[in-house]
Design an enzyme around this catalytic site. Structure first.
Site, PDB file in Angstrom:
ATOM      1  N   CYS A  54      -9.891  60.166  26.236  1.00  0.00           N
ATOM      2  CA  CYS A  54      -9.001  60.068  27.400  1.00  0.00           C
ATOM      3  C   CYS A  54      -7.530  60.103  26.964  1.00  0.00           C
ATOM      4  O   CYS A  54      -7.140  59.500  25.968  1.00  0.00           O
ATOM      5  CB  CYS A  54      -9.292  58.778  28.158  1.00  0.00           C
ATOM      6  SG  CYS A  54      -8.317  58.602  29.662  1.00  0.00           S
ATOM      7  N   CYS A 103      -4.399  52.961  27.865  1.00  0.00           N
ATOM      8  CA  CYS A 103      -4.777  51.611  28.302  1.00  0.00           C
ATOM      9  C   CYS A 103      -5.199  50.788  27.073  1.00  0.00           C
ATOM     10  O   CYS A 103      -6.171  51.143  26.387  1.00  0.00           O
ATOM     11  CB  CYS A 103      -5.907  51.695  29.330  1.00  0.00           C
ATOM     12  SG  CYS A 103      -5.567  52.922  30.620  1.00  0.00           S
ATOM     13  N   CYS A 155      -8.892  49.803  26.083  1.00  0.00           N
ATOM     14  CA  CYS A 155      -9.995  50.739  26.321  1.00  0.00           C
ATOM     15  C   CYS A 155     -10.494  51.457  25.068  1.00  0.00           C
ATOM     16  O   CYS A 155      -9.712  52.040  24.309  1.00  0.00           O
ATOM     17  CB  CYS A 155      -9.578  51.767  27.375  1.00  0.00           C
ATOM     18  SG  CYS A 155     -10.957  52.796  27.902  1.00  0.00           S
ATOM     19  N   CYS A 179     -23.163  53.688  39.710  1.00  0.00           N
ATOM     20  CA  CYS A 179     -21.731  53.962  39.507  1.00  0.00           C
ATOM     21  C   CYS A 179     -21.542  54.887  38.318  1.00  0.00           C
ATOM     22  O   CYS A 179     -21.967  54.559  37.204  1.00  0.00           O
ATOM     23  CB  CYS A 179     -20.967  52.681  39.206  1.00  0.00           C
ATOM     24  SG  CYS A 179     -21.142  51.424  40.443  1.00  0.00           S
ATOM     25  N   CYS A 217     -21.195  55.371  43.692  1.00  0.00           N
ATOM     26  CA  CYS A 217     -19.839  54.963  43.346  1.00  0.00           C
ATOM     27  C   CYS A 217     -19.394  55.832  42.177  1.00  0.00           C
ATOM     28  O   CYS A 217     -20.217  56.158  41.310  1.00  0.00           O
ATOM     29  CB  CYS A 217     -19.852  53.492  42.929  1.00  0.00           C
ATOM     30  SG  CYS A 217     -18.258  52.907  42.326  1.00  0.00           S
ATOM     31  N   CYS A 244     -13.309  49.934  45.762  1.00  0.00           N
ATOM     32  CA  CYS A 244     -13.716  48.959  44.753  1.00  0.00           C
ATOM     33  C   CYS A 244     -12.534  48.840  43.800  1.00  0.00           C
ATOM     34  O   CYS A 244     -12.191  49.803  43.108  1.00  0.00           O
ATOM     35  CB  CYS A 244     -14.967  49.446  44.024  1.00  0.00           C
ATOM     36  SG  CYS A 244     -15.436  48.407  42.627  1.00  0.00           S
ATOM     37  N   ARG A 265     -17.229  40.893  42.091  1.00  0.00           N
ATOM     38  CA  ARG A 265     -18.200  41.248  41.037  1.00  0.00           C
ATOM     39  C   ARG A 265     -17.870  40.617  39.689  1.00  0.00           C
ATOM     40  O   ARG A 265     -16.775  40.807  39.147  1.00  0.00           O
ATOM     41  CB  ARG A 265     -18.280  42.774  40.877  1.00  0.00           C
ATOM     42  CG  ARG A 265     -19.288  43.171  39.797  1.00  0.00           C
ATOM     43  CD  ARG A 265     -19.547  44.655  39.736  1.00  0.00           C
ATOM     44  NE  ARG A 265     -20.060  45.116  40.992  1.00  0.00           N
ATOM     45  CZ  ARG A 265     -19.751  46.274  41.538  1.00  0.00           C
ATOM     46  NH1 ARG A 265     -18.932  47.096  40.944  1.00  0.00           N
ATOM     47  NH2 ARG A 265     -20.284  46.629  42.682  1.00  0.00           N
TER      48      ARG A 265
HETATM   49  N1  SAM Z   1     -10.702  56.357  33.631  1.00  0.00           N
HETATM   50  C1  SAM Z   1     -10.978  55.716  34.855  1.00  0.00           C
HETATM   51  C2  SAM Z   1      -9.963  54.654  35.188  1.00  0.00           C
HETATM   52  O1  SAM Z   1      -9.199  54.248  34.337  1.00  0.00           O
HETATM   53  O2  SAM Z   1      -9.953  54.220  36.328  1.00  0.00           O
HETATM   54  C3  SAM Z   1     -12.371  55.134  34.959  1.00  0.00           C
HETATM   55  C4  SAM Z   1     -12.987  54.438  33.783  1.00  0.00           C
HETATM   56  S1  SAM Z   1     -12.150  52.959  33.227  1.00  0.00           S
HETATM   57  C5  SAM Z   1     -13.004  52.657  31.732  1.00  0.00           C
HETATM   58  C6  SAM Z   1     -12.750  51.728  34.373  1.00  0.00           C
HETATM   59  C7  SAM Z   1     -12.328  50.293  34.194  1.00  0.00           C
HETATM   60  O3  SAM Z   1     -13.082  49.686  33.155  1.00  0.00           O
HETATM   61  C8  SAM Z   1     -10.910  49.993  33.807  1.00  0.00           C
HETATM   62  O4  SAM Z   1     -10.024  50.085  34.888  1.00  0.00           O
HETATM   63  C9  SAM Z   1     -11.018  48.561  33.314  1.00  0.00           C
HETATM   64  O5  SAM Z   1     -10.856  47.650  34.376  1.00  0.00           O
HETATM   65  C10 SAM Z   1     -12.447  48.484  32.790  1.00  0.00           C
HETATM   66  N2  SAM Z   1     -12.485  48.324  31.338  1.00  0.00           N
HETATM   67  C11 SAM Z   1     -12.318  49.307  30.426  1.00  0.00           C
HETATM   68  N3  SAM Z   1     -12.380  48.822  29.175  1.00  0.00           N
HETATM   69  C12 SAM Z   1     -12.582  47.496  29.280  1.00  0.00           C
HETATM   70  C13 SAM Z   1     -12.713  46.432  28.327  1.00  0.00           C
HETATM   71  N4  SAM Z   1     -12.639  46.645  27.032  1.00  0.00           N
HETATM   72  N5  SAM Z   1     -12.930  45.186  28.783  1.00  0.00           N
HETATM   73  C14 SAM Z   1     -12.997  44.950  30.124  1.00  0.00           C
HETATM   74  N6  SAM Z   1     -12.874  45.916  31.062  1.00  0.00           N
HETATM   75  C15 SAM Z   1     -12.656  47.162  30.654  1.00  0.00           C
HETATM   76 FE1  SF4 Z   2      -8.753  56.447  30.184  1.00  0.00          FE
HETATM   77 FE2  SF4 Z   2      -9.848  54.111  29.545  1.00  0.00          FE
HETATM   78 FE3  SF4 Z   2      -7.473  54.160  30.746  1.00  0.00          FE
HETATM   79 FE4  SF4 Z   2      -9.686  54.879  32.138  1.00  0.00          FE
HETATM   80  S1  SF4 Z   2      -9.223  52.852  31.305  1.00  0.00           S
HETATM   81  S2  SF4 Z   2      -7.691  55.924  32.109  1.00  0.00           S
HETATM   82  S3  SF4 Z   2     -10.882  55.814  30.496  1.00  0.00           S
HETATM   83  S4  SF4 Z   2      -7.955  54.987  28.690  1.00  0.00           S
END
Ligand code: SAM
Ligand code: SF4
Ligand code: DTB
Length: 327
Positions: A67, A71, A74, A111, A142, A202, A274
């Protein structure tokens, strides 16, 4: 009334409702003795939901890793050296097979998550086919695909999408310390498009990222004060991922997690709250405390997106021991 005073009256904006919650009010909830806070949350929960029913969604990562976004929590950001391998968009038949298994095991919603900043139109077409086929199995659908472009929410609605997951993740004040490649306002923009398309929202967040209690309260306020609160509010506990800037974050006091669930329940009485990421590290007793505090939804299945989740046998046993039914 004279014409001039009539004009003055009608110039007053009619559609700016006062915020429903303030950060100070949510902080007051956090500061209650835990027993009092849970008692209040239980009261709100019981007035709005069957307290012995928990909704179960199964997650599948249909496009993993690589990606563009940064973030800090992530595993799927291309900017960090994590164990997550980049994968292409999953073929339709594999997605449908996974949804069938999830349905057989007792999930009511499926989802599908993609590690995108947002979907390209050609990728969206593939996801639309997934939504149609999963919906045809009789499951709620979802997706979480990142930020949506013009017209994309409408196409998802047409395909039969029930929920779009798009988390605010943290409050506007702390957001810039977690993510620099897009803004909190970008996230709000997508939530507005989802709402306008008539898809259930959500949206929730992550705690344990180094934010303050005030930031946690701010997140709850920003969710609760949306023009309409999200139907579903995932509260994730940070899963620390080796290789990311948050790999060595200090673990949050579990009672602070319970307080966050309770505050979300009280501020958003009719939303499904949730208990999301982080469940694998929680005891059955801590999860039960979260349910008592008003959580009534969870991810069900051995994996989240790239990390583990309690296996279904453990969850089924917990439901049986608690006398809880899945919905
Ligand atoms: N890329 C899309 C986005 O950012 O909306 C969808 C996938 S993203 C992985 C979905 C959510 O997963 C993030 O907004 C975050 O809240 C959660 N998430 C991702 N990594 C995480 C982690 N290490 N611990 C807890 N929640 C996490
Ligand atoms: Fe990309 Fe992870 Fe951020 Fe979603 S949460 S936009 S998958 S870096
Ligand atoms: C949400 O709020 N939590 C889920 C889902 N929405 C997409 C994702 C949790 C991801 C946890 C880390 C991982 O497995 O990569």
């Amino acid at each position: 009334m004279q014409a001039s005073s009539l004009a003055a009256v009608s110039a007053v904006p009619q559609s700016t409702p006062a915020p429903r919650w303030t950060v100070a009010e949510i902080l007051d909830l956090y500061e209650l003795p835990l027993m009092d806070l849970i008692w209040r949350a239980q009261g709100v929960h019981r007035a709005n939901f069957d307290p012995n029913a928990i909704q179960r969604s199964t997650l599948l990562s249909v496009k993993t890793g690589g990606c563009s976004e940064d973030c800090s929590y992530c595993s799927q950001s291309a900017r960090y050296d994590t164990d997550t391998q980049r994968e292409r968009l999953m073929p339709l038949n594999e997605v449908v097979a996974a949804a069938k298994v999830a349905k057989e095991k007792g999930a009511s919603r499926f989802c599908m998550g993609a590690a995108w900043k947002g979907p390209k139109d050609s990728d969206l077409d593939s996801v639309l086919a997934m939504v149609r086929e999963v919906k045809a199995l009789g499951m709620q659908t979802c997706v979480t695909l990142g930020m949506l472009g013009e017209g994309q929410a409408g196409k998802l609605k047409e395909a039969g999408l029930d929920y779009y997951n798009h988390n605010l993740d943290t409050d506007k004040e702390f957001y810039g310390q977690v993510i620099k490649t897009h803004t909190h306002d970008d996230r709000l923009d997508t939530l507005e498009q989802v709402r306008e398309a008539g898809i259930n929202v959500c949206s929730g967040g992550i705690i344990g990222m180094g934010e303050s209690r005030k930031n946690r309260a701010g997140l709850i306020v920003q969710l609760a004060n949306l023009p309409k609160p999200p139907e579903s509010v995932p509260i994730n506990n940070l899963v620390p991922i080796p290789g990311t800037p948050m790999a060595d974050n200090e673990r949050l006091d579990p009672f602070e997690f319970v307080r966050t669930i309770a505050a979300a329940r009280i501020a958003m009485p009719s939303s499904w709250v949730r208990l999301s990421a982080g469940r694998q590290e929680m005891s059955d007793e801590l999860q039960t405390l979260c349910f008592l505090a008003g959580a009534n939804s969870m991810f069900y299945g051995d994996r989240l997106l790239t990390t583990g989740n309690p296996d279904v046998d453990r969850d089924d046993q917990l439901f049986a021991r608690l006398g809880v039914k899945a919905v």
